[in-house]
Design a protein around this motif. Structure first.
Motif, mmCIF file in Angstrom:
data_model
loop_
_atom_site.group_PDB
_atom_site.id
_atom_site.type_symbol
_atom_site.label_atom_id
_atom_site.label_comp_id
_atom_site.label_asym_id
_atom_site.label_seq_id
_atom_site.Cartn_x
_atom_site.Cartn_y
_atom_site.Cartn_z
ATOM 1 N N ILE A 1 22.672 52.397 61.814
ATOM 2 C CA ILE A 1 20.897 53.016 61.781
ATOM 3 C C ILE A 1 21.103 53.835 63.157
ATOM 4 C CG2 ILE A 1 18.298 52.967 61.723
ATOM 5 C CD1 ILE A 1 18.629 50.039 60.689
ATOM 6 N N ALA A 2 21.491 53.630 64.186
ATOM 7 C CA ALA A 2 21.848 54.747 65.262
ATOM 8 C C ALA A 2 22.877 55.649 64.941
ATOM 9 C CB ALA A 2 22.998 53.754 66.983
ATOM 10 N N PHE B 1 23.533 54.478 75.281
ATOM 11 C CA PHE B 1 22.074 54.798 74.452
ATOM 12 C C PHE B 1 22.416 54.748 72.820
ATOM 13 C CE2 PHE B 1 20.933 58.539 77.457
ATOM 14 C CZ PHE B 1 19.731 58.125 77.758
ATOM 15 N N PHE B 2 23.786 54.749 72.859
ATOM 16 C CA PHE B 2 24.099 54.187 70.772
ATOM 17 C C PHE B 2 23.961 53.110 71.110
ATOM 18 C CE2 PHE B 2 26.836 53.210 67.643
ATOM 19 C CZ PHE B 2 26.543 54.789 66.733
ATOM 20 N N ILE B 3 24.422 52.271 72.057
ATOM 21 C CA ILE B 3 24.669 50.705 71.901
ATOM 22 C C ILE B 3 23.037 50.003 71.559
ATOM 23 C CG2 ILE B 3 25.121 48.924 72.951
ATOM 24 C CD1 ILE B 3 27.619 49.780 73.921
ATOM 25 N N ALA B 4 22.118 50.796 72.957
ATOM 26 C CA ALA B 4 20.993 50.356 73.634
ATOM 27 C C ALA B 4 20.024 50.256 71.888
ATOM 28 C CB ALA B 4 19.940 50.892 74.086
ATOM 29 N N ALA C 1 28.693 58.647 80.894
ATOM 30 C CA ALA C 1 28.452 56.676 79.989
ATOM 31 C C ALA C 1 27.195 56.204 79.193
ATOM 32 C CB ALA C 1 29.108 55.283 80.828
ATOM 33 N N GLY C 2 26.201 57.034 79.912
ATOM 34 C CA GLY C 2 24.447 56.850 79.500
ATOM 35 C C GLY C 2 24.695 57.473 77.677
#
Length: 250
Positions: free
Chosen positions: A203-204, A159-162, A154-155
């Motif tokens: 951007i992500a 990562f993507f959301i952060a 789930a990390g």
């Protein structure tokens, strides 16, 4: 929003942007190499020497937890520069963007908004500290999320959301501060938080693509210049005819 992303993608490959693109890529490669090598050596030290030091500091009651942490770090150290290249890239691009913010923004404003007042160049003493803060915050979030990547998978979503949140706010504020004081730029970003976050998802996604992500500072900055203009009330549908006819937009 999709139109703004397409315009940003198109413009980063245009001749006026190529010099910035190559300089941006060169700086990003230097920074990513230095930081990735440093990260690999730090992890390698902890995997070999840090375990005993940490257990001596915390006591034998933490032996199992420290063993698990050392195992995680050993895996990370084995991945070395590859790990650093993947997880440090968003932080690096935030820092690189703070160096080239004005050059990119000026090209976008001149090309798409010639009838409007151009922005004011940001002093490096404002832009670079802002980029450093975002880079450090990105690293902190990634360190917190790393165990979830190794154990739950789930990390990667974390990562993507952060990344979307951090880079969205960074690029938007850099674009907004060309026209507004820092406090007002932050207030505008908070007022349009949902839109800025959604734009950050673009951007992500861009920074998640290997090799291509070296151009993230140009794409992210160009994209957010368009987004700031739209949220500020610019009318690009009228600016396009003005570019062709020379008629000023009211």
């Amino acid at each position: 929003m999709l139109d703004a992303a397409v315009k940003a993608l198109t413009q980063i490959l245009s001749p006026p942007m190529r010099s910035i693109l190559w300089r941006s890529i060169g700086l990003a490669l230097v920074l990513i190499t230095v930081l990735a090598v440093g990260l690999q050596r730090l992890l390698a030290w902890f995997a070999t020497n840090g375990e005993a030091w940490l257990e001596a500091a915390l006591g034998p009651g933490f032996h199992t937890s420290i063993n698990v942490l050392a195992w995680i770090v050993s895996i990370a150290a084995g991945l070395g520069i590859v790990l650093g290249g993947i997880f440090l890239m968003p932080a690096i691009t935030a820092l690189v963007a703070s160096v080239f913010v004005d050059e990119v923004a000026e090209h976008v404003e001149r090309e798409y908004y010639p009838a409007e007042q151009p922005g004011v160049a940001l002093p490096l003493g404002v832009a670079i500290p802002d980029g450093i803060r975002t880079a450090l915050l990105t690293l902190l979030v990634y360190v917190i999320a790393l165990p979830f990547v190794l154990f739950l998978g789930a990390g990667f979503l974390i990562f993507f959301i952060a990344t979307a949140w951090l880079l969205g706010r960074e690029y938007f504020q850099l674009a907004a501060m060309r026209f507004r004081p820092p406090a007002e730029a932050r207030a505008m970003r908070k007022h349009h938080a949902a839109t800025v976050f959604t734009a950050g998802l673009f951007i992500a996604a861009f920074v998640s693509i290997p090799i291509v992500n070296l151009a993230t500072p140009l794409f992210g900055m160009a994209f957010m210049v368009h987004m700031h203009k739209r949220l500020s009330g610019s009318r690009p549908e009228l600016i396009e005819p003005a570019r062709k006819t020379g008629v000023p937009v009211a």
